[in-house]
Scaffold this motif. Structure first.
Motif, short mmCIF file in Angstrom:
data_model
loop_
_atom_site.label_atom_id
_atom_site.label_comp_id
_atom_site.label_asym_id
_atom_site.label_seq_id
_atom_site.Cartn_x
_atom_site.Cartn_y
_atom_site.Cartn_z
N LYS A 97 0.88 -1.17 0.00
CA LYS A 97 0.00 0.00 0.00
C LYS A 97 0.92 1.23 0.00
CE LYS A 97 -3.31 -2.60 2.80
NZ LYS A 97 -4.01 -2.67 4.11
N ALA A 98 1.66 1.36 -1.09
CA ALA A 98 2.81 2.27 -1.10
C ALA A 98 2.71 3.36 -2.15
CB ALA A 98 4.09 1.46 -1.32
N ASP A 99 1.49 3.76 -2.50
CA ASP A 99 1.35 4.80 -3.51
C ASP A 99 2.04 6.10 -3.10
OD1 ASP A 99 -0.07 3.06 -5.05
OD2 ASP A 99 -2.04 3.92 -4.61
N ASN A 100 2.06 6.37 -1.81
CA ASN A 100 2.67 7.61 -1.31
C ASN A 100 4.15 7.45 -0.97
OD1 ASN A 100 0.28 9.10 -1.52
ND2 ASN A 100 -0.43 8.37 0.47
N TRP A 101 4.70 6.25 -1.20
CA TRP A 101 6.11 6.02 -0.92
C TRP A 101 6.92 6.44 -2.15
CZ3 TRP A 101 9.64 6.22 2.35
CH2 TRP A 101 10.81 5.46 2.34
N THR A 102 7.16 7.73 -2.23
CA THR A 102 7.83 8.35 -3.38
C THR A 102 9.18 8.91 -2.98
OG1 THR A 102 6.89 10.53 -2.95
CG2 THR A 102 5.56 9.00 -4.28
N MET A 103 9.94 9.38 -3.95
CA MET A 103 11.23 10.00 -3.65
C MET A 103 11.05 11.26 -2.81
SD MET A 103 13.83 8.27 -4.66
CE MET A 103 14.07 6.77 -5.62
N ASP A 104 9.97 11.98 -3.02
CA ASP A 104 9.71 13.15 -2.18
C ASP A 104 9.44 12.74 -0.73
OD1 ASP A 104 10.02 14.91 -4.27
OD2 ASP A 104 7.88 15.02 -4.74
N THR A 105 8.65 11.68 -0.55
CA THR A 105 8.39 11.17 0.80
C THR A 105 9.67 10.67 1.45
OG1 THR A 105 6.17 10.50 0.09
CG2 THR A 105 7.00 9.54 2.14
N PHE A 106 10.47 9.98 0.65
CA PHE A 106 11.75 9.47 1.13
C PHE A 106 12.66 10.60 1.60
CE2 PHE A 106 16.17 8.26 -0.08
CZ PHE A 106 16.36 7.25 0.84
N LEU A 107 12.70 11.69 0.84
CA LEU A 107 13.53 12.84 1.20
C LEU A 107 13.05 13.47 2.51
CD1 LEU A 107 15.97 14.14 -0.21
CD2 LEU A 107 14.40 15.82 -1.19
N LYS A 108 11.75 13.58 2.68
CA LYS A 108 11.20 14.11 3.93
C LYS A 108 11.51 13.18 5.10
CE LYS A 108 7.41 16.54 1.61
NZ LYS A 108 5.94 16.56 1.36
N ALA A 109 11.45 11.87 4.86
CA ALA A 109 11.77 10.90 5.91
C ALA A 109 13.24 11.00 6.30
CB ALA A 109 11.44 9.49 5.44
N ALA A 110 14.11 11.17 5.31
CA ALA A 110 15.54 11.32 5.59
C ALA A 110 15.80 12.56 6.43
CB ALA A 110 16.32 11.39 4.28
N ALA A 113 18.04 13.89 -11.39
CA ALA A 113 18.61 12.92 -10.45
C ALA A 113 19.72 13.56 -9.62
CB ALA A 113 19.14 11.71 -11.21
N LEU A 114 20.56 14.36 -10.25
CA LEU A 114 21.64 15.03 -9.50
C LEU A 114 21.09 16.05 -8.51
CD1 LEU A 114 24.27 15.59 -12.34
CD2 LEU A 114 24.42 13.96 -10.44
N GLU A 115 20.04 16.74 -8.87
CA GLU A 115 19.42 17.69 -7.95
C GLU A 115 18.85 16.96 -6.73
OE1 GLU A 115 19.71 20.77 -7.92
OE2 GLU A 115 20.03 21.48 -9.96
N PHE A 116 18.27 15.78 -6.96
CA PHE A 116 17.75 14.99 -5.84
C PHE A 116 18.88 14.61 -4.89
CE2 PHE A 116 17.05 10.88 -3.85
CZ PHE A 116 15.83 11.08 -3.21
N TYR A 117 19.98 14.12 -5.44
CA TYR A 117 21.10 13.72 -4.59
C TYR A 117 21.70 14.91 -3.84
CZ TYR A 117 22.20 8.73 -4.90
OH TYR A 117 22.22 7.37 -4.73
N LYS A 118 21.69 16.08 -4.47
CA LYS A 118 22.23 17.26 -3.80
C LYS A 118 21.41 17.60 -2.55
CE LYS A 118 24.08 21.87 -4.77
NZ LYS A 118 24.35 22.87 -5.83
#
Length: 446
Positions: free
Chosen positions: A182-195, A247-252
């Protein structure tokens, strides 16, 4: 699992003999293959796993009246890769040899095509995933049989308690044991907020940015989630694209939220990070969890393995398969193909996966729901989603879909993680892209 990278010089030396595979005559299995056969398998780190594979091979040998010798070859110090290169050069050695990821393509000119083995297995066991097709085929010819021994997905292993406390994410609810994600909201944006939340809580997510496999594999899945390719499937340079820039902006944004020493991490670092109780998540197969069961059971009881966050172009997870390849200079190809078929039977695979405690992964779609993953504990069901039972994510390998002999060099030289560090440490975007483009141009010429 630790695999040290090769230098470019070592890589070129080990793959200098590569070219197109030879065409084999159709294989007809005799009642008794007979004769002698030698096989080199990966030396498993799980106690007892080698005994199970030995038992399965010996049972086949007794039935088929074949004298079999088995060698277990460690990946420590790249001994398995050195063995592959030495046998290819000598045109002598084992009949069957375990080869990880890129190495069937690197030795394609000396491997026996085994379509006559693979086609019936696919009909019986279901289709193999796209990464196995990418790494295991050349011009329609199968170069090896995917073997579960050592094959792995490097997905998130999260601390249930810390992710819930600091990131307000219930990973067990998101990836429930026995049920679809049930992971529709498990996105890279969510991951970044979790980090960010876990960093503020004092338990950062541990993702390496070094030059070894774990770091490169993670970068590969993240890049692919943005559609970022350095070289496309046709062999064209595609470094200077908006997808790569994204992708590079995400890693930054991500790198300041990680432990400060991640640029120096090797494949043991993230395991130690989790087992020591310092972080809320790592990206790894269940080896770290398995060691925690022994050394830090209170931490193991809080671990949950689940799927990757999704990006704009989809949800990807790193898959590193092993293959059993048959040299074309083997003296007993009939017996070898019979053994490859036997090791790939559902009953054999279930025994091998069980002996590894669920670490090893079959590549065939009908064999991703074995009971071992539902039963592993603590906590019970912690590995249920490890084998990707609902095809919730696309299994991939870093630097694909570039032609494998180019992709292997991008992978071995850790071009992706170097790019991320360059840009995060202050290099201009276009300078970073120009550097990566120059690297890839060199790989394409070699």
């Amino acid at each position: 699992m630790s695999r040290r990278r090769l230098s470019r010089r070592q890589f070129v030396a080990a793959t200098a003999l590569s070219s197109a595979a030879l065409i084999a005559a159709p294989y007809i299995r005799a009642a008794h293959a007979a004769g002698k056969l030698s096989i080199g398998l990966w030396d498993h780190w799980v106690p007892g796993a080698n005994k199970t594979s030995t038992a399965i091979v010996n049972e086949w040998a007794a039935k088929e009246k074949v004298e079999v010798s088995i060698d277990y070859i460690t990946s420590q110090g790249n001994k398995n890769l050195i063995t592959i290169a030495a046998e290819a050069q000598a045109k002598s050695g084992h009949d069957i040899l375990a080869m990880p990821t890129w190495w069937p393509h690197a030795n394609s000119d000396q491997l026996e095509p085994i379509n006559d083995v693979m086609e019936p297995l696919i009909k019986q066991n279901g289709a193999v995933n796209g990464t196995v097709q990418y790494l295991g085929q050349l011009d329609g010819k199968w170069l090896g049989v995917p073997i579960c021994l050592g094959s792995q997905i490097k997905g998130p292993c999260s601390r249930i308690d810390l992710m819930k406390k600091y990131a307000n994410i219930d990973v067990q609810e998101m990836y429930p044991a026995g049920s679809p994600p049930k992971a529709d909201n498990w996105t890279m944006d969510t991951f970044l907020k979790a980090a960010e939340a876990c960093k503020k809580g004092g338990f950062p997510i541990g993702i390496g940015l070094g030059e070894t496999s774990d770091s490169v594999d993670t970068a590969g899945a993240i890049f692919q989630s943005f559609g970022a390719e350095l070289v496309n499937a046709k062999g064209d340079l595609t470094v200077k694209t908006d997808d790569v820039r994204q992708a590079l902006e995400f890693y930054k944004k991500l790198i300041p939220l990680l432990p400060p020493d991640v640029a120096a991490w090797d494949d043991a670092s993230n395991n130690k990070w989790l087992i020591a109780g310092k972080g809320a998540m790592i990206l790894n197969p269940p080896s770290a969890w398995a060691v925690a069961k022994r050394d830090a059971p209170e931490i193991a009881a809080q671990c949950w393995t689940h799927g990757f966050p999704s990006g704009p172009k989809g949800r990807f997870a790193p898959f590193l398969p092993f293959f059993l390849a048959l040299w074309n200079f083997s003296k007993n190809k009939e017996a070898a193909k019979s053994l490859l078929t036997h090791l790939s039977q559902p009953a054999s695979i279930e025994r091998l996966v069980g002996a590894s405690g669920g670490y090893d992964l079959p590549a065939f779609e009908k064999l991703t729901t074995l009971k071992v993953w539902a039963e592993q504990e603590p906590p019970k069901g912690t590995l249920f989603h490890y084998p990707n039972p609902y095809n919730h994510q696309k299994l991939s390998i870093a630097a694909s879909p570039a032609p494998p002999k180019i992709a292997q060099q991008i992978y071995a030289q850790a071009t992706l993680t170097k790019m991320c560090l360059k840009y995060a440490q202050g290099a201009k975007m276009e300078d970073t892209l120009a550097w990566a483009e120059g690297e890839c141009e060199g790989f394409m010429r070699s």
